[in-house]
Design a protein around this motif. Structure first.
Motif, PDB file in Angstrom:
ATOM      1  N   GLY A  66       0.793  -1.212   0.000  1.00 47.42           N
ATOM      2  CA  GLY A  66       0.000   0.000   0.000  1.00 47.42           C
ATOM      3  C   GLY A  66       0.830   1.269   0.000  1.00 47.42           C
ATOM      4  N   GLU A  67       0.194   2.354  -0.381  1.00 50.33           N
ATOM      5  CA  GLU A  67       0.886   3.647  -0.461  1.00 50.33           C
ATOM      6  C   GLU A  67       1.417   4.077   0.902  1.00 50.33           C
ATOM      7  N   ALA A  68       0.652   3.769   1.949  1.00 47.03           N
ATOM      8  CA  ALA A  68       1.058   4.162   3.298  1.00 47.03           C
ATOM      9  C   ALA A  68       1.986   3.142   3.942  1.00 47.03           C
ATOM     10  N   LYS A  69       2.312   2.067   3.223  1.00 48.50           N
ATOM     11  CA  LYS A  69       3.182   0.998   3.727  1.00 48.50           C
ATOM     12  C   LYS A  69       2.620   0.387   5.009  1.00 48.50           C
ATOM     13  N   LYS A  70       1.295   0.248   5.063  1.00 49.02           N
ATOM     14  CA  LYS A  70       0.663  -0.390   6.213  1.00 49.02           C
ATOM     15  C   LYS A  70      -0.210  -1.569   5.790  1.00 49.02           C
ATOM     16  N   ASN A  71      -0.392  -1.769   4.502  1.00 48.78           N
ATOM     17  CA  ASN A  71      -1.201  -2.894   4.077  1.00 48.78           C
ATOM     18  C   ASN A  71      -0.638  -3.504   2.801  1.00 48.78           C
ATOM     19  N   SER A  72      -1.041  -4.744   2.583  1.00 49.47           N
ATOM     20  CA  SER A  72      -0.531  -5.479   1.434  1.00 49.47           C
ATOM     21  C   SER A  72      -1.546  -6.539   1.027  1.00 49.47           C
ATOM     22  N   SER A  73      -1.406  -7.018  -0.172  1.00 40.48           N
ATOM     23  CA  SER A  73      -2.285  -8.089  -0.634  1.00 40.48           C
ATOM     24  C   SER A  73      -1.525  -9.046  -1.532  1.00 40.48           C
ATOM     25  N   LEU A  74      -2.017 -10.269  -1.543  1.00 40.44           N
ATOM     26  CA  LEU A  74      -1.499 -11.308  -2.437  1.00 40.44           C
ATOM     27  C   LEU A  74      -2.688 -11.842  -3.230  1.00 40.44           C
ATOM     28  N   HIS A  75      -2.577 -11.811  -4.525  1.00 35.99           N
ATOM     29  CA  HIS A  75      -3.654 -12.280  -5.403  1.00 35.99           C
ATOM     30  C   HIS A  75      -3.133 -13.410  -6.274  1.00 35.99           C
ATOM     31  N   ILE A  76      -3.863 -14.519  -6.292  1.00 43.06           N
ATOM     32  CA  ILE A  76      -3.505 -15.633  -7.173  1.00 43.06           C
ATOM     33  C   ILE A  76      -4.583 -15.753  -8.244  1.00 43.06           C
ATOM     34  N   THR A  77      -4.173 -15.728  -9.470  1.00 40.61           N
ATOM     35  CA  THR A  77      -5.100 -15.866 -10.596  1.00 40.61           C
ATOM     36  C   THR A  77      -5.195 -17.335 -10.986  1.00 40.61           C
TER      37      THR A  77
END
Lengths: 110, 113
Positions: A66-77
């Protein structure tokens, strides 16, 4: 102290469906790492994100910081049965310590 | 594949016994960590070390102790095992420079009866 929350705790998908897990930190992170742990195994490093807004791809896996470096995600297609396991995010400090999220257990039905 | 080893892989032991879980790495990494993980649950940091003669307690309180006399070796000791210590113990290391990636050992699955 630093807390890292990860959702969902469980995800059941049919093979071919997409999957996303989310990670949120109570504090700004130096970096975030993602690990995969197969049943009965140990965590294996997938990727590290360091820059604000960073996006990285590994074949069918897409990671975002994330822009604020407080969140993230992992996406599997288009999940495959080989994607089965628990996916952990680890929020890192500049000293190298990681605070792990609770993990998302992914089950893929053929 | 990372060169980090843990022994024993499985241990069943009675209450009150003293045990030492071994962890060794041949990569020359300065930073080493011990995590405790119950089945299907998150990893809790219980001890870490940034180099020889450096040890710190982690985020989860633990009755175990560690030592770091050599770079490659980071053993964990329980003076008196209890059933509440039943868990998986994972050792990890990272070089401490350029990358924060942690390399995990295979783990020791401890059961205290």
């Amino acid at each position: 102290g630093q807390q890292v929350m990860q959702i969902p705790q469980y995800q059941h998908v049919q093979e071919g469906e997409d999957f996303t897990t989310y990670c949120n930190s109570s504090t700004t992170l130096s970096n975030i790492q993602w690990y995969k742990q197969r049943p009965g195994g140990h965590p294996v490093f997938l990727i590290q994100l360091v820059k604000s807004g960073e996006v990285k791809k590994q074949k069918r896996l897409t990671f975002q910081f994330g822009e604020a470096k407080k969140n993230s995600s992992l996406h599997i297609t288009a999940t495959q049965t080989t994607d089965v396991g628990t996916y952990f995010c680890g929020g890192g400090t500049s000293y190298g310590k990681l605070t792990f999220g609770q993990g998302t257990i992914l089950t893929v039905h053929p | 594949e990372a060169d980090i080893y843990q022994t024993p892989r499985y241990l069943v032991i009675g209450t009150g016994k003293k045990i030492t879980l071994e962890c060794s790495q041949t990569m020359g990494h300065d930073k080493m960590y011990w995590y405790q993980q119950d089945p299907g649950m998150e990893l809790h940091l219980i001890h870490y070390s940034y180099g020889v003669n450096s040890t710190e307690k982690g985020d989860l309180s633990s009755e175990s102790t560690v030592s770091r006399i050599r770079t490659e070796h980071f053993p964990l000791t329980l003076e008196s095992a209890r059933p509440s210590h039943t868990s998986q113990y994972l050792c990890a290391s990272n070089p401490g420079y350029s990358s924060y990636e942690q390399y995990f050992g295979p783990g020791t699955r401890l059961t205290v009866t």
